[in-house]
Design a protein around this motif. Structure first.
Motif, PDB file in Angstrom:
ATOM      1  N   ARG A 102       0.842  -1.208   0.000  1.00  0.00           N
ATOM      2  CA  ARG A 102       0.000   0.000   0.000  1.00  0.00           C
ATOM      3  C   ARG A 102       0.872   1.252   0.000  1.00  0.00           C
ATOM      4  NH1 ARG A 102      -5.028   2.306   1.588  1.00  0.00           N
ATOM      5  NH2 ARG A 102      -4.763   4.474   0.918  1.00  0.00           N
ATOM      6  N   ASP A 121       0.787   4.139  -2.937  1.00  0.00           N
ATOM      7  CA  ASP A 121       0.564   5.556  -2.623  1.00  0.00           C
ATOM      8  C   ASP A 121       1.694   6.432  -3.158  1.00  0.00           C
ATOM      9  OD1 ASP A 121      -1.836   5.151  -1.312  1.00  0.00           O
ATOM     10  OD2 ASP A 121      -0.899   4.908   0.663  1.00  0.00           O
ATOM     11  N   GLU A 154      -8.391   3.298  -7.890  1.00  0.00           N
ATOM     12  CA  GLU A 154      -8.930   4.197  -6.865  1.00  0.00           C
ATOM     13  C   GLU A 154      -8.794   3.611  -5.468  1.00  0.00           C
ATOM     14  OE1 GLU A 154     -12.859   5.416  -7.734  1.00  0.00           O
ATOM     15  OE2 GLU A 154     -12.367   6.232  -9.714  1.00  0.00           O
ATOM     16  N   ASP A 155      -9.108   2.344  -5.316  1.00  0.00           N
ATOM     17  CA  ASP A 155      -9.067   1.699  -3.998  1.00  0.00           C
ATOM     18  C   ASP A 155      -7.709   1.019  -3.831  1.00  0.00           C
ATOM     19  OD1 ASP A 155      -9.390   0.280  -1.682  1.00  0.00           O
ATOM     20  OD2 ASP A 155     -11.306  -0.624  -2.224  1.00  0.00           O
ATOM     21  N   LYS A 156      -6.740   1.763  -3.303  1.00  0.00           N
ATOM     22  CA  LYS A 156      -5.377   1.242  -3.224  1.00  0.00           C
ATOM     23  C   LYS A 156      -5.230   0.154  -2.155  1.00  0.00           C
ATOM     24  CE  LYS A 156      -2.919   5.246  -5.098  1.00  0.00           C
ATOM     25  NZ  LYS A 156      -4.090   6.074  -5.431  1.00  0.00           N
ATOM     26  N   GLN A 157      -6.048   0.188  -1.126  1.00  0.00           N
ATOM     27  CA  GLN A 157      -5.958  -0.844  -0.097  1.00  0.00           C
ATOM     28  C   GLN A 157      -6.375  -2.199  -0.667  1.00  0.00           C
ATOM     29  OE1 GLN A 157      -4.598  -0.662   2.791  1.00  0.00           O
ATOM     30  NE2 GLN A 157      -5.133  -2.713   3.559  1.00  0.00           N
ATOM     31  N   THR A 158      -7.479  -2.214  -1.388  1.00  0.00           N
ATOM     32  CA  THR A 158      -7.902  -3.461  -2.025  1.00  0.00           C
ATOM     33  C   THR A 158      -6.891  -3.890  -3.075  1.00  0.00           C
ATOM     34  OG1 THR A 158     -10.242  -2.975  -1.643  1.00  0.00           O
ATOM     35  CG2 THR A 158      -9.730  -4.555  -3.385  1.00  0.00           C
TER      36      THR A 158
END
Length: 208
Positions: free
Chosen positions: A147, A151, A159-163
Protein backbone atom coordinates in the motif's frame (compact mmCIF):
# COMPACT_ATOMS: atom_id res chain seq x y z
CA UNK A 1 -0.58 -25.71 26.64
CA UNK A 2 -2.79 -28.71 25.82
CA UNK A 3 -1.47 -32.15 24.83
CA UNK A 4 -2.76 -31.49 21.31
CA UNK A 5 -0.71 -28.30 21.08
CA UNK A 6 2.38 -29.98 22.54
CA UNK A 7 2.42 -32.55 19.73
CA UNK A 8 3.42 -29.77 17.33
CA UNK A 9 6.13 -28.26 19.57
CA UNK A 10 9.85 -29.12 19.63
CA UNK A 11 10.82 -31.08 22.71
CA UNK A 12 14.24 -29.51 23.13
CA UNK A 13 15.36 -25.92 22.71
CA UNK A 14 19.11 -26.13 21.97
CA UNK A 15 21.30 -24.14 24.34
CA UNK A 16 24.68 -25.39 23.17
CA UNK A 17 26.28 -25.09 19.75
CA UNK A 18 26.40 -28.85 19.26
CA UNK A 19 22.70 -29.23 20.04
CA UNK A 20 21.80 -26.38 17.68
CA UNK A 21 23.82 -28.01 14.90
CA UNK A 22 21.97 -31.27 15.48
CA UNK A 23 18.63 -29.46 15.28
CA UNK A 24 19.65 -27.87 11.99
CA UNK A 25 20.76 -31.26 10.64
CA UNK A 26 17.35 -32.70 11.49
CA UNK A 27 15.52 -29.86 9.75
CA UNK A 28 17.76 -30.03 6.68
CA UNK A 29 17.34 -33.80 6.49
CA UNK A 30 13.58 -33.48 6.91
CA UNK A 31 13.38 -30.93 4.08
CA UNK A 32 15.18 -33.39 1.78
CA UNK A 33 13.08 -36.36 2.90
CA UNK A 34 9.75 -34.57 2.52
CA UNK A 35 10.86 -33.33 -0.91
CA UNK A 36 11.94 -36.82 -2.01
CA UNK A 37 9.20 -38.96 -0.45
CA UNK A 38 6.30 -36.65 0.31
CA UNK A 39 4.54 -36.32 3.64
CA UNK A 40 3.09 -39.83 4.12
CA UNK A 41 6.33 -41.66 3.32
CA UNK A 42 8.56 -39.01 4.92
CA UNK A 43 8.90 -40.92 8.16
CA UNK A 44 10.95 -39.98 11.20
CA UNK A 45 13.08 -43.08 10.57
CA UNK A 46 14.01 -41.75 7.13
CA UNK A 47 14.68 -38.31 8.56
CA UNK A 48 16.95 -39.71 11.28
CA UNK A 49 18.80 -41.84 8.73
CA UNK A 50 19.33 -38.86 6.42
CA UNK A 51 20.52 -36.75 9.37
CA UNK A 52 22.86 -39.58 10.43
CA UNK A 53 21.53 -39.71 13.96
CA UNK A 54 19.60 -42.35 15.91
CA UNK A 55 15.82 -42.23 16.01
CA UNK A 56 16.12 -41.79 19.77
CA UNK A 57 18.22 -38.67 19.28
CA UNK A 58 15.65 -37.26 16.87
CA UNK A 59 12.87 -37.79 19.40
CA UNK A 60 14.85 -35.82 21.96
CA UNK A 61 14.28 -32.78 19.74
CA UNK A 62 10.89 -33.45 18.09
CA UNK A 63 8.00 -35.67 19.21
CA UNK A 64 6.91 -36.51 15.64
CA UNK A 65 7.24 -35.46 12.02
CA UNK A 66 4.34 -32.98 12.35
CA UNK A 67 6.39 -30.89 14.79
CA UNK A 68 9.28 -30.91 12.30
CA UNK A 69 6.99 -29.89 9.46
CA UNK A 70 5.55 -27.04 11.53
CA UNK A 71 9.06 -25.73 12.22
CA UNK A 72 10.01 -25.95 8.53
CA UNK A 73 6.87 -24.03 7.59
CA UNK A 74 7.56 -21.39 10.23
CA UNK A 75 11.09 -20.97 8.87
CA UNK A 76 9.64 -20.48 5.37
CA UNK A 77 7.29 -17.78 6.64
CA UNK A 78 10.09 -16.11 8.62
CA UNK A 79 12.15 -15.95 5.43
CA UNK A 80 9.25 -14.22 3.69
CA UNK A 81 8.93 -11.67 6.51
CA UNK A 82 12.67 -11.01 6.40
CA UNK A 83 12.46 -10.41 2.64
CA UNK A 84 9.68 -7.85 3.10
CA UNK A 85 11.71 -6.04 5.75
CA UNK A 86 14.80 -6.08 3.54
CA UNK A 87 12.87 -4.44 0.71
CA UNK A 88 11.44 -1.90 3.14
CA UNK A 89 14.89 -0.91 4.37
CA UNK A 90 16.63 -0.90 1.00
CA UNK A 91 16.68 1.17 -2.17
CA UNK A 92 13.81 0.57 -4.57
CA UNK A 93 13.64 1.23 -8.33
CA UNK A 94 11.94 4.40 -9.49
CA UNK A 95 9.47 2.81 -11.88
CA UNK A 96 6.44 0.82 -10.75
CA UNK A 97 7.18 -2.01 -13.18
CA UNK A 98 10.74 -2.44 -11.92
CA UNK A 99 9.53 -2.39 -8.32
CA UNK A 100 6.95 -5.08 -9.05
CA UNK A 101 9.61 -7.13 -10.80
CA UNK A 102 11.83 -6.92 -7.73
CA UNK A 103 9.08 -8.34 -5.54
CA UNK A 104 8.00 -11.02 -7.99
CA UNK A 105 11.58 -12.13 -8.47
CA UNK A 106 12.12 -12.25 -4.71
CA UNK A 107 8.99 -14.36 -4.21
CA UNK A 108 10.08 -16.78 -6.95
CA UNK A 109 13.57 -17.04 -5.47
CA UNK A 110 12.13 -17.80 -2.03
CA UNK A 111 10.16 -20.74 -3.46
CA UNK A 112 12.54 -22.35 -5.94
CA UNK A 113 14.75 -24.47 -3.69
CA UNK A 114 12.54 -27.51 -3.10
CA UNK A 115 9.32 -27.37 -5.17
CA UNK A 116 8.08 -30.70 -3.80
CA UNK A 117 8.83 -29.60 -0.25
CA UNK A 118 6.81 -26.46 -0.91
CA UNK A 119 3.85 -28.62 -1.91
CA UNK A 120 4.11 -30.52 1.39
CA UNK A 121 4.39 -27.27 3.39
CA UNK A 122 1.34 -25.77 1.69
CA UNK A 123 -0.88 -28.85 1.73
CA UNK A 124 0.17 -30.93 4.73
CA UNK A 125 1.56 -28.68 7.48
CA UNK A 126 -0.78 -28.54 10.50
CA UNK A 127 -2.31 -25.08 10.90
CA UNK A 128 -1.21 -24.42 14.46
CA UNK A 129 -1.84 -21.16 16.31
CA UNK A 130 1.86 -20.32 15.87
CA UNK A 131 1.72 -20.79 12.11
CA UNK A 132 -1.54 -18.91 11.73
CA UNK A 133 -0.04 -15.98 13.65
CA UNK A 134 3.03 -15.99 11.40
CA UNK A 135 0.88 -16.21 8.27
CA UNK A 136 -1.25 -13.27 9.35
CA UNK A 137 1.85 -11.23 10.28
CA UNK A 138 3.45 -11.93 6.88
CA UNK A 139 0.28 -11.05 5.01
CA UNK A 140 -0.33 -7.86 7.01
CA UNK A 141 3.27 -6.69 6.61
CA UNK A 142 3.25 -7.40 2.86
CA UNK A 143 -0.06 -5.60 2.31
CA UNK A 144 0.97 -2.56 4.37
CA UNK A 145 4.24 -2.19 2.47
CA UNK A 146 2.54 -2.68 -0.90
CA UNK A 147 0.00 0.00 0.00
CA UNK A 148 2.87 2.37 0.80
CA UNK A 149 4.38 1.68 -2.63
CA UNK A 150 1.08 2.26 -4.43
CA UNK A 151 0.56 5.56 -2.62
CA UNK A 152 4.06 6.61 -3.62
CA UNK A 153 3.78 5.90 -7.36
CA UNK A 154 1.92 8.44 -9.53
CA UNK A 155 1.61 5.77 -12.24
CA UNK A 156 -0.95 3.88 -10.13
CA UNK A 157 -4.47 4.66 -11.37
CA UNK A 158 -6.63 2.35 -9.25
CA UNK A 159 -8.93 4.20 -6.87
CA UNK A 160 -9.07 1.70 -4.00
CA UNK A 161 -5.38 1.24 -3.22
CA UNK A 162 -5.96 -0.84 -0.10
CA UNK A 163 -7.90 -3.46 -2.03
CA UNK A 164 -5.36 -3.25 -4.82
CA UNK A 165 -2.53 -3.92 -2.37
CA UNK A 166 -4.34 -7.01 -1.08
CA UNK A 167 -4.94 -8.24 -4.63
CA UNK A 168 -1.29 -7.76 -5.60
CA UNK A 169 0.04 -9.58 -2.53
CA UNK A 170 -2.45 -12.43 -2.82
CA UNK A 171 -1.91 -12.83 -6.56
CA UNK A 172 1.87 -13.04 -6.23
CA UNK A 173 1.71 -15.45 -3.30
CA UNK A 174 -0.89 -17.79 -4.76
CA UNK A 175 0.53 -17.88 -8.28
CA UNK A 176 4.13 -18.33 -7.17
CA UNK A 177 3.15 -21.03 -4.66
CA UNK A 178 1.02 -22.84 -7.24
CA UNK A 179 3.52 -22.77 -10.08
CA UNK A 180 6.62 -23.36 -7.95
CA UNK A 181 5.03 -26.50 -6.50
CA UNK A 182 3.58 -27.72 -9.79
CA UNK A 183 5.19 -30.95 -11.03
CA UNK A 184 5.04 -29.57 -14.58
CA UNK A 185 7.75 -26.86 -14.55
CA UNK A 186 7.21 -23.46 -16.11
CA UNK A 187 9.86 -21.23 -17.65
CA UNK A 188 10.78 -18.92 -14.77
CA UNK A 189 11.71 -15.91 -16.89
CA UNK A 190 8.50 -16.12 -18.91
CA UNK A 191 6.44 -16.49 -15.75
CA UNK A 192 8.13 -13.47 -14.15
CA UNK A 193 7.59 -11.32 -17.24
CA UNK A 194 3.93 -12.26 -17.61
CA UNK A 195 3.10 -11.76 -13.93
CA UNK A 196 4.85 -8.38 -13.80
CA UNK A 197 3.06 -7.28 -17.00
CA UNK A 198 -0.31 -8.42 -15.62
CA UNK A 199 0.10 -6.52 -12.35
CA UNK A 200 1.47 -3.40 -14.04
CA UNK A 201 -1.45 -3.25 -16.46
CA UNK A 202 -3.95 -3.69 -13.64
CA UNK A 203 -2.44 -0.95 -11.48
CA UNK A 204 -1.89 1.60 -14.25
CA UNK A 205 -5.09 1.12 -16.29
CA UNK A 206 -7.45 4.11 -16.25
CA UNK A 207 -10.77 3.56 -14.54
CA UNK A 208 -14.15 3.52 -16.31
Amino acid sequence: MTSGQRRFQPRKQPKQVRAELTRRRILSAAADVFADYGYAAGTTNRIAERARISIGSLYQYYPNKDAILVELTAAHLDAGLALVQKRRDGELPESLEDTLRLFVRGAISNHRGHPQLLRVLCEQAPRTAQLMELMHAYEASSIAFTRELLDRHPEVRVEDKQTAARLVVTSVELLVHQLAADPDPIDVDRFENELVAMLTRYLTAAGP
